[in-house]
Design a protein around this motif. Sequence first.
Motif, PDB file in Angstrom:
ATOM      1  N   LYS A   1     -12.026 -24.095 -11.911  1.00 12.08           N
ATOM      2  CA  LYS A   1     -13.024 -23.033 -11.807  1.00 12.08           C
ATOM      3  C   LYS A   1     -13.688 -23.081 -10.443  1.00 12.08           C
ATOM      4  O   LYS A   1     -13.694 -24.105  -9.751  1.00 12.08           O
ATOM      5  N   GLN A   2     -14.267 -21.937 -10.065  1.00 14.07           N
ATOM      6  CA  GLN A   2     -14.982 -21.840  -8.800  1.00 14.07           C
ATOM      7  C   GLN A   2     -16.372 -22.451  -8.933  1.00 14.07           C
ATOM      8  O   GLN A   2     -17.034 -22.306  -9.966  1.00 14.07           O
ATOM      9  N   VAL A   3     -16.822 -23.138  -7.879  1.00 20.81           N
ATOM     10  CA  VAL A   3     -18.186 -23.665  -7.808  1.00 20.81           C
ATOM     11  C   VAL A   3     -19.030 -22.642  -7.072  1.00 20.81           C
ATOM     12  O   VAL A   3     -18.710 -22.272  -5.939  1.00 20.81           O
ATOM     13  N   LYS A   4     -20.079 -22.178  -7.710  1.00 19.21           N
ATOM     14  CA  LYS A   4     -20.929 -21.157  -7.105  1.00 19.21           C
ATOM     15  C   LYS A   4     -22.218 -21.788  -6.597  1.00 19.21           C
ATOM     16  O   LYS A   4     -22.851 -22.583  -7.287  1.00 19.21           O
ATOM     17  N   TYR A   5     -22.593 -21.407  -5.359  1.00 19.32           N
ATOM     18  CA  TYR A   5     -23.833 -21.903  -4.767  1.00 19.32           C
ATOM     19  C   TYR A   5     -24.999 -21.052  -5.246  1.00 19.32           C
ATOM     20  O   TYR A   5     -24.924 -19.820  -5.264  1.00 19.32           O
ATOM     21  N   GLU A   6     -26.073 -21.723  -5.630  1.00 21.00           N
ATOM     22  CA  GLU A   6     -27.284 -21.006  -6.001  1.00 21.00           C
ATOM     23  C   GLU A   6     -28.054 -20.633  -4.746  1.00 21.00           C
ATOM     24  O   GLU A   6     -28.168 -21.415  -3.811  1.00 21.00           O
TER      25      GLU A   6
ATOM     26  N   ASN B   1     -11.211 -14.550 -10.656  1.00 24.94           N
ATOM     27  CA  ASN B   1     -11.829 -13.225 -10.571  1.00 24.94           C
ATOM     28  C   ASN B   1     -12.062 -12.786  -9.131  1.00 24.94           C
ATOM     29  O   ASN B   1     -11.908 -11.606  -8.806  1.00 24.94           O
ATOM     30  N   TRP B   2     -12.447 -13.720  -8.255  1.00 25.41           N
ATOM     31  CA  TRP B   2     -12.804 -13.299  -6.894  1.00 25.41           C
ATOM     32  C   TRP B   2     -11.579 -12.822  -6.118  1.00 25.41           C
ATOM     33  O   TRP B   2     -11.685 -11.901  -5.294  1.00 25.41           O
TER      34      TRP B   2
ATOM     35  N   GLU C   1       2.124 -16.784  -6.782  1.00 28.33           N
ATOM     36  CA  GLU C   1       3.449 -16.174  -6.714  1.00 28.33           C
ATOM     37  C   GLU C   1       3.720 -15.237  -7.892  1.00 28.33           C
ATOM     38  O   GLU C   1       4.468 -14.270  -7.775  1.00 28.33           O
ATOM     39  N   SER C   2       3.084 -15.508  -9.032  1.00 27.10           N
ATOM     40  CA  SER C   2       3.300 -14.634 -10.188  1.00 27.10           C
ATOM     41  C   SER C   2       2.711 -13.256  -9.955  1.00 27.10           C
ATOM     42  O   SER C   2       3.183 -12.259 -10.497  1.00 27.10           O
ATOM     43  N   ASN C   3       1.629 -13.206  -9.110  1.00 24.74           N
ATOM     44  CA  ASN C   3       0.937 -11.954  -8.785  1.00 24.74           C
ATOM     45  C   ASN C   3       0.412 -11.252 -10.044  1.00 24.74           C
ATOM     46  O   ASN C   3       0.174 -10.049 -10.045  1.00 24.74           O
ATOM     47  N   ARG C   4       0.245 -12.007 -11.126  1.00 23.52           N
ATOM     48  CA  ARG C   4      -0.319 -11.461 -12.361  1.00 23.52           C
ATOM     49  C   ARG C   4      -1.819 -11.702 -12.358  1.00 23.52           C
ATOM     50  O   ARG C   4      -2.283 -12.833 -12.256  1.00 23.52           O
ATOM     51  N   GLU C   5      -2.567 -10.627 -12.477  1.00 25.53           N
ATOM     52  CA  GLU C   5      -4.012 -10.727 -12.305  1.00 25.53           C
ATOM     53  C   GLU C   5      -4.657 -11.647 -13.326  1.00 25.53           C
ATOM     54  O   GLU C   5      -5.667 -12.295 -13.046  1.00 25.53           O
ATOM     55  N   GLU C   6      -4.073 -11.731 -14.525  1.00 22.94           N
ATOM     56  CA  GLU C   6      -4.689 -12.590 -15.543  1.00 22.94           C
ATOM     57  C   GLU C   6      -4.583 -14.063 -15.171  1.00 22.94           C
ATOM     58  O   GLU C   6      -5.291 -14.907 -15.736  1.00 22.94           O
ATOM     59  N   ASN C   7      -3.717 -14.397 -14.208  1.00 21.29           N
ATOM     60  CA  ASN C   7      -3.564 -15.793 -13.786  1.00 21.29           C
ATOM     61  C   ASN C   7      -4.405 -16.140 -12.563  1.00 21.29           C
ATOM     62  O   ASN C   7      -4.452 -17.294 -12.162  1.00 21.29           O
TER      63      ASN C   7
ATOM     64  N   ARG D   1     -13.718 -10.135   6.772  1.00 24.17           N
ATOM     65  CA  ARG D   1     -14.039  -9.639   5.432  1.00 24.17           C
ATOM     66  C   ARG D   1     -14.617  -8.234   5.538  1.00 24.17           C
ATOM     67  O   ARG D   1     -15.389  -7.928   6.461  1.00 24.17           O
ATOM     68  N   TYR D   2     -14.253  -7.359   4.608  1.00 25.08           N
ATOM     69  CA  TYR D   2     -14.784  -5.997   4.621  1.00 25.08           C
ATOM     70  C   TYR D   2     -16.298  -6.057   4.468  1.00 25.08           C
ATOM     71  O   TYR D   2     -16.836  -6.786   3.629  1.00 25.08           O
ATOM     72  N   TRP D   3     -17.007  -5.254   5.261  1.00 26.75           N
ATOM     73  CA  TRP D   3     -18.442  -5.404   5.462  1.00 26.75           C
ATOM     74  C   TRP D   3     -19.279  -5.275   4.195  1.00 26.75           C
ATOM     75  O   TRP D   3     -20.344  -5.887   4.079  1.00 26.75           O
ATOM     76  N   SER D   4     -18.837  -4.484   3.186  1.00 26.81           N
ATOM     77  CA  SER D   4     -19.714  -4.135   2.065  1.00 26.81           C
ATOM     78  C   SER D   4     -19.968  -5.281   1.100  1.00 26.81           C
ATOM     79  O   SER D   4     -20.930  -5.238   0.331  1.00 26.81           O
ATOM     80  N   TYR D   5     -19.076  -6.308   1.080  1.00 20.72           N
ATOM     81  CA  TYR D   5     -19.254  -7.495   0.232  1.00 20.72           C
ATOM     82  C   TYR D   5     -19.251  -7.181  -1.264  1.00 20.72           C
ATOM     83  O   TYR D   5     -19.773  -7.950  -2.073  1.00 20.72           O
ATOM     84  N   GLU D   6     -18.632  -6.088  -1.657  1.00 17.77           N
ATOM     85  CA  GLU D   6     -18.552  -5.762  -3.079  1.00 17.77           C
ATOM     86  C   GLU D   6     -17.719  -6.777  -3.861  1.00 17.77           C
ATOM     87  O   GLU D   6     -17.783  -6.830  -5.093  1.00 17.77           O
ATOM     88  N   ASP D   7     -16.930  -7.574  -3.152  1.00 16.49           N
ATOM     89  CA  ASP D   7     -16.137  -8.613  -3.811  1.00 16.49           C
ATOM     90  C   ASP D   7     -16.923  -9.903  -4.010  1.00 16.49           C
ATOM     91  O   ASP D   7     -16.396 -10.872  -4.547  1.00 16.49           O
ATOM     92  N   SER D   8     -18.185  -9.925  -3.604  1.00 15.99           N
ATOM     93  CA  SER D   8     -19.017 -11.120  -3.772  1.00 15.99           C
ATOM     94  C   SER D   8     -19.605 -11.177  -5.180  1.00 15.99           C
ATOM     95  O   SER D   8     -19.995 -10.145  -5.749  1.00 15.99           O
TER      96      SER D   8
END
Length: 297
Positions: A111-116, A35-36, A26-32, A274-281
């Motif tokens: 924190k996010q759990v990332k799959y190897e 990253n994804w 709700e704050s919409n503040r990016e620092e909060n 999801r947008y096809w390019s996956y640049e947010d991955s």
Amino acid sequence: HTYLEMRGECMDLGAQIKKYWIENLESNREENLPNWIVKKKRLHEQRGNKVPRITGKGHVYRILDVGDEKQQIEYRLGVTFLIKRNNNFYHEEEERTHQALFYKGTLVEDKQVKYEDQQDPLPKIQPIDEGEVRNQRFEYDRRAAVQYAERWWNDYNPEFEKFDVDCTNFVSQCLYAGGAPMRGAPNRSNGWWYQNETWSYSWAVAHSLRWYLSGSNQGLIGKAVDDPTELRPGDIICYDFQGDGRWDHNTIVVAKDADGMPLVNAHTDNSRHRYWSYEDSAAWTEDCKYKFFQIGE
């Protein structure tokens, strides 16, 4: 603009996670924000889209006592982004696994759990000998493939094995739902198939499916095209995130945006529209290579 529900055991800890996400979204503040989420929002804005609303929900599935009055909770966070382009709207959805750490009952870290990625030796796919080729054609039911992708994008069909890295297994199931014929059993290096709780490499390994689609000469065949705008719902995109020749990921096209670009569904980090390019991955690099396949052409 934010709704988030937490389900699962230990409601007090779950309530703290819920409060944490409500305040941050709700704050919409990016620092909060993680990253994804920030990265996805920025990429949409760079493409000329607006993201007027972000909502979320979560499900706690594991609680661990890790000693020294600490508890660790793992949960699935599902986030829905309302995307606006001129007068066009659609929802993009994604699930990520997160881990929350509590000390004396108070949330201290999330924190996010990332799959190897699986780093097993790449299996070799044996091409079908030209003498064995039969005129095996099939009518690809794109609607059925897309309907399957929409039904199971954030769930798992109990008729099939579930993998930690599940993207190719999911895409194969969608292709099968669209009428793609299996062949090659029981040789795991041959053909494309799932049978009696075993499967070909091309069914479940991203690298193998990419090369199967371009090398198959009967049944399920992929026609490579140069531009993503040439794809239609039901077609497949393959990703080599590092650009090193090892194909890491597969998605299925389920829709197009206002610019005619593909929107895809996928598993592992379960994604819808999801947008096809996956640049947010987190796996994406500037060296990323793509392969675009039309199916049933």
